[in-house]
Scaffold this active site. Structure first.
Site, short mmCIF file in Angstrom:
data_model
loop_
_atom_site.label_atom_id
_atom_site.label_comp_id
_atom_site.label_asym_id
_atom_site.label_seq_id
_atom_site.Cartn_x
_atom_site.Cartn_y
_atom_site.Cartn_z
CG ASP A 1 -1.85 1.21 1.14
OD1 ASP A 1 -2.91 0.94 0.39
OD2 ASP A 1 -1.94 2.00 2.00
CG HIS B 1 -5.37 -3.03 -0.29
ND1 HIS B 1 -4.74 -2.38 -1.43
CD2 HIS B 1 -5.14 -2.03 0.64
CE1 HIS B 1 -3.90 -1.46 -0.78
NE2 HIS B 1 -4.40 -1.46 0.49
#
Length: 321
Positions: free
Chosen positions: A99, A296
């Protein structure tokens, strides 16, 4: 056993978790997380012969939370990694990010390739500087509703996430996971209702993220979300600061890993970028690794696959890189 301490780097205090001996591996978390997002990687990497260090990055957890928004620029964040490598007594390291940690890892390799044995990014692909500032671009594309623009409004997302941090984190983790059914949509926010109101609240957490994990993550945000959100408030500043590297590419040995159900991988232009990476990234040692059904939270949703991929990658990197 994982040990914890505080180190002084780049003018701030960073809390780090560390274990093992051997070549240094620095693991950089993203939003809204902490060093614990790498909890599953410590064992396999240490067993494979590496010294593993995962900091709470600035603005997170037990590390310092500078009050100045400008203190969260990409140059500050890369400076923290450079300072950490030096403070740990090493000359080079493998740098891995997920991320927001991925842009920090990629930029560390871009700006200081002399310090990087190899670089791996999870979820967020390598940085290719666009023609206009990212917040400006998303403002035009989505009328200010893209979540970056929402996060850029001072105090707004801070208050929304801060009202009930545990619920906010539970909903956010679930929303971006591969467990959410249906098609992947762009993360757009109703400016009046906020973002969390539209996110599903799971009755039970996914099997890879326990109530204890949620407790620990919630505790890490006891000082609020402002420091973490200030990273987003530097997106356009970062675009300005990196002008000298326009057109430059990461040349260090590189690995990119992403989930096919990750909303980030579906951002405008990102699918095309991922397809072109083998041609645009001279250091990429293998094609991008796509994890089917993964959302994610790459290293948490698929810990064994990610750990194995990292070990294979490190071993394939020339030690003199």
């Amino acid at each position: 056993m994982i040990e914890h301490r505080v180190v002084h780097v780049n003018g701030i205090r960073l809390h780090i978790a560390e274990e093992g001996e051997g070549p240094l591996v620095v693991l950089l978390h993203g939003f809204p997380e902490s060093w614990r997002s790498w909890r599953h990687q410590f064992g396999p990497l240490v067993e494979a012969g590496y010294r593993v260090v995962a900091p709470d990055q600035r603005g997170y957890g037990r590390s310092d939370h500078p009050a100045d928004v400008a203190a969260y620029s990409i140059l500050h964040l890369v400076g923290d990694v450079v300072g950490l490598i030096r403070e740990l007594g090493e000359e080079k390291a493998y740098v891995v990010g997920h991320d927001w940690g991925a842009p920090v890892a990629w930029h560390t390799a871009l700006l200081r390739p002399d310090l990087v044995l190899g670089v791996a990014g999870l979820s967020v692909p390598p940085p290719f500087r666009g023609r206009q500032p990212p917040l400006v671009a998303m403002e035009k594309a989505f009328g200010g509703r893209f979540y970056w623009n929402y996060f850029n409004r001072p105090g707004v997302a801070d208050a929304e996430f801060g009202r009930d941090p545990r619920t906010a984190l539970r909903k956010f983790i679930y929303w971006a996971s591969g467990d959410v059914p249906g098609e992947i949509r762009q993360p757009l926010v109703d400016p009046e209702r906020g973002w969390l109101a539209a996110m599903p609240d799971p009755g039970t957490l996914p099997g890879w993220f326990t109530e204890s994990d949620l407790d620990a993550l919630t505790e890490s945000f006891s000082e609020g979300f402002t420091g973490a959100l200030d990273w987003y408030r530097n997106l356009d500043r970062n675009w300005e600061l990196t002008a000298p590297w326009a057109g430059a590419v990461v040349t260090s040995p590189a690995l990119y890993v992403y989930g096919d159900r990750d909303p980030v991988a579906a951002f405008p232009g990102t699918p095309e970028l991922i397809r072109k990476l083998p041609d645009r990234m001279p250091g990429l040692l293998r094609p991008p690794l796509e994890l089917t059904g993964c959302g994610h939270w790459t290293q948490q949703e698929r810990p064994a696959e990610v750990s194995a991929a990292l070990v294979d990658f490190f071993r394939s990197c020339p030690r003199g890189a």
